[in-house]
Design an enzyme around this catalytic site. Structure first.
Site, PDB file in Angstrom:
ATOM      1  N   ARG A 280     -79.338  27.111 -44.381  1.00 41.44           N
ATOM      2  CA  ARG A 280     -80.147  26.021 -44.385  1.00 41.44           C
ATOM      3  C   ARG A 280     -81.305  26.087 -45.269  1.00 41.44           C
ATOM      4  O   ARG A 280     -81.846  25.276 -46.172  1.00 41.44           O
ATOM      5  CB  ARG A 280     -80.461  25.150 -43.305  1.00 41.44           C
ATOM      6  CG  ARG A 280     -79.412  24.833 -42.686  1.00 41.44           C
ATOM      7  CD  ARG A 280     -79.671  24.436 -40.962  1.00 41.44           C
ATOM      8  NE  ARG A 280     -78.677  23.920 -40.263  1.00 41.44           N
ATOM      9  CZ  ARG A 280     -78.601  23.963 -38.887  1.00 41.44           C
ATOM     10  NH1 ARG A 280     -79.608  24.648 -38.370  1.00 41.44           N
ATOM     11  NH2 ARG A 280     -77.730  23.585 -38.123  1.00 41.44           N
TER      12      ARG A 280
ATOM     13  N   ILE B 205     -73.021  25.926 -34.774  1.00 39.57           N
ATOM     14  CA  ILE B 205     -72.310  27.065 -33.980  1.00 39.57           C
ATOM     15  C   ILE B 205     -71.440  26.485 -32.757  1.00 39.57           C
ATOM     16  O   ILE B 205     -72.322  25.932 -31.995  1.00 39.57           O
ATOM     17  CB  ILE B 205     -72.716  28.266 -34.080  1.00 39.57           C
ATOM     18  CG1 ILE B 205     -73.099  29.092 -35.089  1.00 39.57           C
ATOM     19  CG2 ILE B 205     -71.927  29.211 -32.970  1.00 39.57           C
ATOM     20  CD1 ILE B 205     -74.167  30.145 -34.951  1.00 39.57           C
TER      21      ILE B 205
ATOM     22  N   GLU C  32     -79.476  28.865 -40.028  1.00 38.44           N
ATOM     23  CA  GLU C  32     -80.704  28.541 -40.377  1.00 38.44           C
ATOM     24  C   GLU C  32     -81.157  29.282 -41.801  1.00 38.44           C
ATOM     25  O   GLU C  32     -81.542  28.531 -42.732  1.00 38.44           O
ATOM     26  CB  GLU C  32     -81.614  29.051 -39.298  1.00 38.44           C
ATOM     27  CG  GLU C  32     -81.782  28.453 -38.014  1.00 38.44           C
ATOM     28  CD  GLU C  32     -81.791  26.786 -37.953  1.00 38.44           C
ATOM     29  OE1 GLU C  32     -82.088  26.309 -39.063  1.00 38.44           O
ATOM     30  OE2 GLU C  32     -82.282  26.222 -37.107  1.00 38.44           O
TER      31      GLU C  32
END
EC number: 3.2.2.22
Length: 286
Positions: free
Chosen positions: A186, A94, A183
């Site tokens: 991911r 970000i 996250e």
């Protein structure tokens, strides 16, 4: 589709080296449930360009030029108020966000570069007094992310906080935002952890924190394993929910086959970084 539209897509593909950024993604918390959140994370993953997969995992591009490097996420709180978040498609970092007519960027070179391409129409630009590094954010927030509850209600609160400038409160809000978006994109496990927190907040599990700290290391070893019969050149040590250390040594591990969803390109991983980097969001520069 007109010939002009086709030509436009071809030009964009050439500009991005053969990969097309698929566009903005949005998520509305009003009426959100585990399924709609899962669709949002799927859309986020699908919007990240890649040319190849390694062990069936998309390998993020090493570099993208210009405005194509940034994806915009439009996030709406329960009241329908929105912020727009700029994400670097090469690492899911970000860079900053837009709230009303004010843009906010992390205090780091990568975010400064991003500000040249996104939120150009903002009437005011504020550089936050910290980088996007987990350690810096935790210091600014006054607490580690292990003690900051995450979930969809927490994401709503984070969006509401970021609508109005308060650098201390923003740091905690950004820690929530990073974990519930980047996250979760991911790692499937982190996505599922947030889905379990669709209607309540809870601090991150030990396994969540461990995965967050090990993304770059896992990405590196999975790529290196291609030339080493599927064996990691350096084992990655993760921590499970009970605090037990688990050594990951090859690509047959469930972390590789069914958990990690995106790989950071080795060209964007610092030399010597083999994971267990507790102070960073992904790797040492963020």
């Amino acid at each position: 589709m007109s010939r002009f539209s086709v030509l436009s897509f071809l030009i964009l593909a050439i500009f991005l080296g053969g990969s097309i950024v698929k566009g903005d993604v949005s998520f509305r918390l009003s009426g959100a449930d585990p399924r709609s959140y899962g669709m949002f994370i799927k859309d986020l993953r699908n919007a990240l360009p890649f040319r190849e997969k390694v062990y069936n995992i998309p390998l993020l591009l090493p570099s993208v030029s210009g405005a194509g490097r940034y994806l915009l996420m439009h996030l709406f709180n329960y009241d329908g108020k929105t912020i727009t978040v700029a994400v670097d498609v090469t690492n899911v970092y970000i860079m900053g966000y837009l709230a009303d007519t004010t843009s906010y960027f992390f205090n780091e070179p990568a975010a400064e570069l991003a500000s040249q391409y996104v939120f150009r129409d903002a009437r005011r630009k504020i550089t936050l007094p910290y980088s996007g590094n987990y350690e810096r954010l935790q210091i600014a927030a006054g607490k580690p992310r292990e003690k900051i509850p995450i979930g969809l209600p927490a994401l709503d609160s984070a969006i509401s906080t970021l609508l109005h400038y308060d650098s201390t409160a923003a740091a905690g809000a950004l820690l929530v935002l990073i974990q519930t978006t980047a996250e979760a994109a991911r790692f499937k496990y982190i996505e599922q952890q947030i889905q379990e927190r669709a209607y309540r907040d809870e601090v991150p599990s030990l396994a969540t924190i461990s995965l967050e700290n090990s993304w770059s290391g896992l990405s590196k070893q999975i790529q290196l394993a291609q030339g080493n019969n599927g064996i990691f050149r350096t084992p990655i040590v993760l921590v499970d929910n009970k605090g037990n250390r688990v050594q990951i040594t090859n690509v047959t591990s469930k972390v590789v086959t069914s958990n990690i969803q995106l790989l950071l390109n080795t060209r964007n991983i610092a030399e010597g970084d083999n994971g267990d980097v507790s102070t960073t969001h992904g790797f040492s520069s963020y």
